[in-house]
Design an enzyme around this catalytic site. Structure first.
Site, PDB file in Angstrom:
ATOM      1  N   SER A 107       3.302  -1.017   0.589  1.00 35.79           N
ATOM      2  CA  SER A 107       4.392  -2.000   0.516  1.00 35.79           C
ATOM      3  C   SER A 107       4.331  -2.687  -0.851  1.00 35.79           C
ATOM      4  O   SER A 107       3.273  -2.762  -1.484  1.00 35.79           O
ATOM      5  CB  SER A 107       4.302  -3.008   1.668  1.00 35.79           C
ATOM      6  N   ILE A 128       4.644  -5.886  -2.285  1.00 34.46           N
ATOM      7  CA  ILE A 128       3.802  -7.034  -2.624  1.00 34.46           C
ATOM      8  C   ILE A 128       2.333  -6.676  -2.486  1.00 34.46           C
ATOM      9  O   ILE A 128       1.515  -7.031  -3.340  1.00 34.46           O
ATOM     10  CB  ILE A 128       4.178  -8.262  -1.772  1.00 34.46           C
ATOM     11  N   CYS A 129       1.979  -5.964  -1.437  1.00 33.24           N
ATOM     12  CA  CYS A 129       0.579  -5.565  -1.236  1.00 33.24           C
ATOM     13  C   CYS A 129       0.095  -4.678  -2.377  1.00 33.24           C
ATOM     14  O   CYS A 129      -1.024  -4.852  -2.864  1.00 33.24           O
ATOM     15  CB  CYS A 129       0.411  -4.850   0.104  1.00 33.24           C
ATOM     16  N   THR A 130       0.912  -3.759  -2.807  1.00 31.69           N
ATOM     17  CA  THR A 130       0.534  -2.874  -3.908  1.00 31.69           C
ATOM     18  C   THR A 130       0.326  -3.676  -5.185  1.00 31.69           C
ATOM     19  O   THR A 130      -0.643  -3.452  -5.913  1.00 31.69           O
ATOM     20  CB  THR A 130       1.594  -1.774  -4.104  1.00 31.69           C
ATOM     21  N   LEU A 151      -3.066  -5.792  -4.663  1.00 26.01           N
ATOM     22  CA  LEU A 151      -4.275  -4.971  -4.750  1.00 26.01           C
ATOM     23  C   LEU A 151      -4.436  -4.361  -6.138  1.00 26.01           C
ATOM     24  O   LEU A 151      -5.554  -4.177  -6.610  1.00 26.01           O
ATOM     25  CB  LEU A 151      -4.288  -3.902  -3.669  1.00 26.01           C
TER      26      LEU A 151
END
Length: 158
Positions: free
Chosen positions: A49, A51-53, A56
């Protein structure tokens, strides 16, 4: 229902719940097995996703800050280990991605960050000292990334 990222049942000074989860290679990682090492436990909703990418990826790019502080970086989502392996290979994370897949969200729930309505972990971070106590905890609502400056602030508290 409130956003899971805005409520946390665990507080600074609490004993961090132990867990054992497979990483992206299927290797079991347990908190008790890391005793003596500080851990940044980073819960995030889903692999791949946007924002998660971004989050991280920022942690990957600044991983040396964690390493130099003696902190082991662990990222946890409800994705399967197979998804996490593909995600890690695509993004070159270089740290463990843990699968809180089954029982679905059990570790996220133990940390008070599982959103049962959406079936995902909230966007929350726990900095756990080497003795297993929570040294810092912070979160952001769904759709909002955690700033790197907040991680730096947490690392300074160790």
């Amino acid at each position: 229902m409130p956003d899971a990222g805005t409520r946390q049942s665990l507080q600074v000074g609490d004993c961090a719940p132990d867990f054992s989860l497979p990483n992206q290679f299927g290797e079991p990682i347990s908190l008790s097995g890391l005793r003596g090492t500080a851990v940044a436990l980073v819960f995030y909703p889903f692999a791949f996703s946007g924002i998660c990418t971004g989050e991280l990826g920022e942690l990957r790019d600044h991983r040396a800050e964690f390493t130099s502080a003696g902190v082991r970086l662990l990222a946890v989502s409800v994705d399967s280990k197979y998804t996490l392996r593909a995600y890690s290979e695509a993004e070159g994370h270089g740290f463990d991605l843990l699968a809180d897949f089954w029982p679905h969200g059990e570790v996220s729930a133990a940390y008070g960050v599982f959103d049962a309505v959406r079936g995902m972990a909230g966007r929350s971070t726990f900095l756990i000292s080497g003795d297993g106590t929570i040294a810092d905890a912070f979160s952001t609502p769904t759709g909002q990334a955690r700033p790197l400056a907040r991680y730096r602030q947490a690392l300074a508290r160790l």
